[in-house]
Design a protein around this motif. Structure first.
Motif, PDB file in Angstrom:
ATOM      1  N   LEU A 173      94.402  -7.780   8.159  1.00  0.00           N
ATOM      2  CA  LEU A 173      94.002  -7.948   6.759  1.00  0.00           C
ATOM      3  C   LEU A 173      92.711  -7.185   6.481  1.00  0.00           C
ATOM      4  CD1 LEU A 173      94.587 -11.778   6.357  1.00  0.00           C
ATOM      5  CD2 LEU A 173      95.844  -9.969   5.167  1.00  0.00           C
ATOM      6  N   PRO A 174      92.491  -6.785   5.227  1.00  0.00           N
ATOM      7  CA  PRO A 174      91.218  -6.153   4.889  1.00  0.00           C
ATOM      8  C   PRO A 174      90.057  -7.094   5.220  1.00  0.00           C
ATOM      9  CG  PRO A 174      92.774  -5.939   3.075  1.00  0.00           C
ATOM     10  CD  PRO A 174      93.393  -6.866   4.075  1.00  0.00           C
ATOM     11  N   THR A 175      88.949  -6.530   5.630  1.00  0.00           N
ATOM     12  CA  THR A 175      87.774  -7.298   6.027  1.00  0.00           C
ATOM     13  C   THR A 175      87.401  -8.343   4.979  1.00  0.00           C
ATOM     14  OG1 THR A 175      86.952  -5.380   7.221  1.00  0.00           O
ATOM     15  CG2 THR A 175      85.353  -7.108   6.721  1.00  0.00           C
ATOM     16  N   GLY A 176      87.236  -9.576   5.425  1.00  0.00           N
ATOM     17  CA  GLY A 176      86.803 -10.668   4.559  1.00  0.00           C
ATOM     18  C   GLY A 176      87.922 -11.392   3.829  1.00  0.00           C
ATOM     19  N   THR A 177      89.112 -10.813   3.789  1.00  0.00           N
ATOM     20  CA  THR A 177      90.215 -11.406   3.033  1.00  0.00           C
ATOM     21  C   THR A 177      90.646 -12.750   3.610  1.00  0.00           C
ATOM     22  OG1 THR A 177      90.994  -9.235   2.335  1.00  0.00           O
ATOM     23  CG2 THR A 177      92.571 -11.041   2.199  1.00  0.00           C
ATOM     24  N   ALA A 178      90.794 -12.830   4.918  1.00  0.00           N
ATOM     25  CA  ALA A 178      91.236 -14.085   5.542  1.00  0.00           C
ATOM     26  C   ALA A 178      90.230 -15.199   5.283  1.00  0.00           C
ATOM     27  CB  ALA A 178      91.447 -13.884   7.041  1.00  0.00           C
ATOM     28  N   THR A 179      88.949 -14.895   5.364  1.00  0.00           N
ATOM     29  CA  THR A 179      87.907 -15.903   5.135  1.00  0.00           C
ATOM     30  C   THR A 179      87.940 -16.406   3.701  1.00  0.00           C
ATOM     31  OG1 THR A 179      86.519 -14.893   6.834  1.00  0.00           O
ATOM     32  CG2 THR A 179      85.419 -16.328   5.236  1.00  0.00           C
ATOM     33  N   LYS A 180      88.035 -15.488   2.742  1.00  0.00           N
ATOM     34  CA  LYS A 180      88.083 -15.892   1.335  1.00  0.00           C
ATOM     35  C   LYS A 180      89.345 -16.698   1.037  1.00  0.00           C
ATOM     36  CE  LYS A 180      85.340 -12.138  -0.608  1.00  0.00           C
ATOM     37  NZ  LYS A 180      85.391 -10.923  -1.427  1.00  0.00           N
ATOM     38  N   ALA A 181      90.473 -16.263   1.576  1.00  0.00           N
ATOM     39  CA  ALA A 181      91.730 -16.986   1.351  1.00  0.00           C
ATOM     40  C   ALA A 181      91.661 -18.386   1.952  1.00  0.00           C
ATOM     41  CB  ALA A 181      92.899 -16.203   1.939  1.00  0.00           C
ATOM     42  N   ARG A 182      91.100 -18.513   3.148  1.00  0.00           N
ATOM     43  CA  ARG A 182      90.973 -19.819   3.799  1.00  0.00           C
ATOM     44  C   ARG A 182      90.100 -20.744   2.968  1.00  0.00           C
ATOM     45  NH1 ARG A 182      93.507 -23.293   5.434  1.00  0.00           N
ATOM     46  NH2 ARG A 182      94.664 -21.729   6.572  1.00  0.00           N
ATOM     47  N   LYS A 183      88.972 -20.239   2.449  1.00  0.00           N
ATOM     48  CA  LYS A 183      88.089 -21.056   1.609  1.00  0.00           C
ATOM     49  C   LYS A 183      88.814 -21.524   0.350  1.00  0.00           C
ATOM     50  CE  LYS A 183      83.637 -19.124   2.988  1.00  0.00           C
ATOM     51  NZ  LYS A 183      82.480 -18.325   2.543  1.00  0.00           N
ATOM     52  N   LEU A 184      89.574 -20.635  -0.249  1.00  0.00           N
ATOM     53  CA  LEU A 184      90.312 -20.981  -1.461  1.00  0.00           C
ATOM     54  C   LEU A 184      91.373 -22.038  -1.164  1.00  0.00           C
ATOM     55  CD1 LEU A 184      90.979 -20.522  -4.443  1.00  0.00           C
ATOM     56  CD2 LEU A 184      92.466 -18.628  -3.725  1.00  0.00           C
ATOM     57  N   ILE A 185      92.125 -21.849  -0.094  1.00  0.00           N
ATOM     58  CA  ILE A 185      93.161 -22.821   0.287  1.00  0.00           C
ATOM     59  C   ILE A 185      92.536 -24.165   0.627  1.00  0.00           C
ATOM     60  CG2 ILE A 185      94.875 -23.359   2.073  1.00  0.00           C
ATOM     61  CD1 ILE A 185      95.456 -20.258   2.057  1.00  0.00           C
ATOM     62  N   ASP A 186      91.421 -24.148   1.345  1.00  0.00           N
ATOM     63  CA  ASP A 186      90.734 -25.403   1.678  1.00  0.00           C
ATOM     64  C   ASP A 186      90.267 -26.128   0.421  1.00  0.00           C
ATOM     65  OD1 ASP A 186      91.153 -24.938   4.376  1.00  0.00           O
ATOM     66  OD2 ASP A 186      89.089 -24.283   4.776  1.00  0.00           O
ATOM     67  N   LYS A 187      89.757 -25.382  -0.549  1.00  0.00           N
ATOM     68  CA  LYS A 187      89.296 -25.978  -1.809  1.00  0.00           C
ATOM     69  C   LYS A 187      90.474 -26.601  -2.570  1.00  0.00           C
ATOM     70  CE  LYS A 187      86.156 -26.605  -5.012  1.00  0.00           C
ATOM     71  NZ  LYS A 187      85.003 -27.456  -4.834  1.00  0.00           N
ATOM     72  N   ILE A 188      91.575 -25.883  -2.629  1.00  0.00           N
ATOM     73  CA  ILE A 188      92.770 -26.411  -3.300  1.00  0.00           C
ATOM     74  C   ILE A 188      93.265 -27.674  -2.594  1.00  0.00           C
ATOM     75  CG2 ILE A 188      95.220 -25.957  -3.770  1.00  0.00           C
ATOM     76  CD1 ILE A 188      94.351 -22.965  -4.202  1.00  0.00           C
ATOM     77  N   ASN A 189      93.330 -27.637  -1.272  1.00  0.00           N
ATOM     78  CA  ASN A 189      93.752 -28.813  -0.503  1.00  0.00           C
ATOM     79  C   ASN A 189      92.821 -29.991  -0.731  1.00  0.00           C
ATOM     80  OD1 ASN A 189      96.053 -27.670   0.587  1.00  0.00           O
ATOM     81  ND2 ASN A 189      94.997 -26.914   2.399  1.00  0.00           N
ATOM     82  N   ALA A 190      91.523 -29.742  -0.796  1.00  0.00           N
ATOM     83  CA  ALA A 190      90.558 -30.822  -1.011  1.00  0.00           C
ATOM     84  C   ALA A 190      90.785 -31.491  -2.370  1.00  0.00           C
ATOM     85  CB  ALA A 190      89.127 -30.293  -0.913  1.00  0.00           C
TER      86      ALA A 190
END
Length: 107
Positions: free
Chosen positions: A84-101
């Motif tokens: 993945l492009p640099t930083g994409t996995a981290t941003k996606a994980r944060k977004l998914i975690d926020k949605i799950n929360a």
């Protein structure tokens, strides 16, 4: 997702360079970050849209589906997270975690 703009969209999960490469592929053009105006909008798609309009590449608005097709073609060649492009996995994980929360909290 750690995105600082007040207007955000899916393209902010990717580095600007990657998104511009996909726009350039989709529109057969060569827009660079230095071409993007500082027009008061933080949204990269609106800034790219302005450049494409000025260059006569589009009449109305950026076709995000066309750009997403270019992104999808690149994703088809990616096999592991490191592709993945640099930083994409981290941003996606944060977004998914926020949605799950939000769902976990029942709000």
């Amino acid at each position: 997702a750690g995105i600082r703009q007040n207007e955000t969209a899916i393209e902010y999960l990717f580095p600007a360079k990657f998104y511009l490469e996909c726009v350039n592929e989709a529109y057969h053009t060569n827009v660079s970050e230095s071409d993007l105006p500082e027009d008061g909008s933080a949204q990269i798609c609106k800034r790219i849209e302005a450049v494409l309009k000025d260059r006569g590449r589009i009449a109305k608005s950026l076709d995000k589906a066309l750009v997403m097709n270019a992104i999808q073609r690149r994703f088809n060649d990616m096999k592991v997270k490191a592709d993945l492009p640099t930083g994409t996995a981290t941003k996606a994980r944060k977004l998914i975690d926020k949605i799950n929360a939000i769902f976990d909290d029942g709000k």
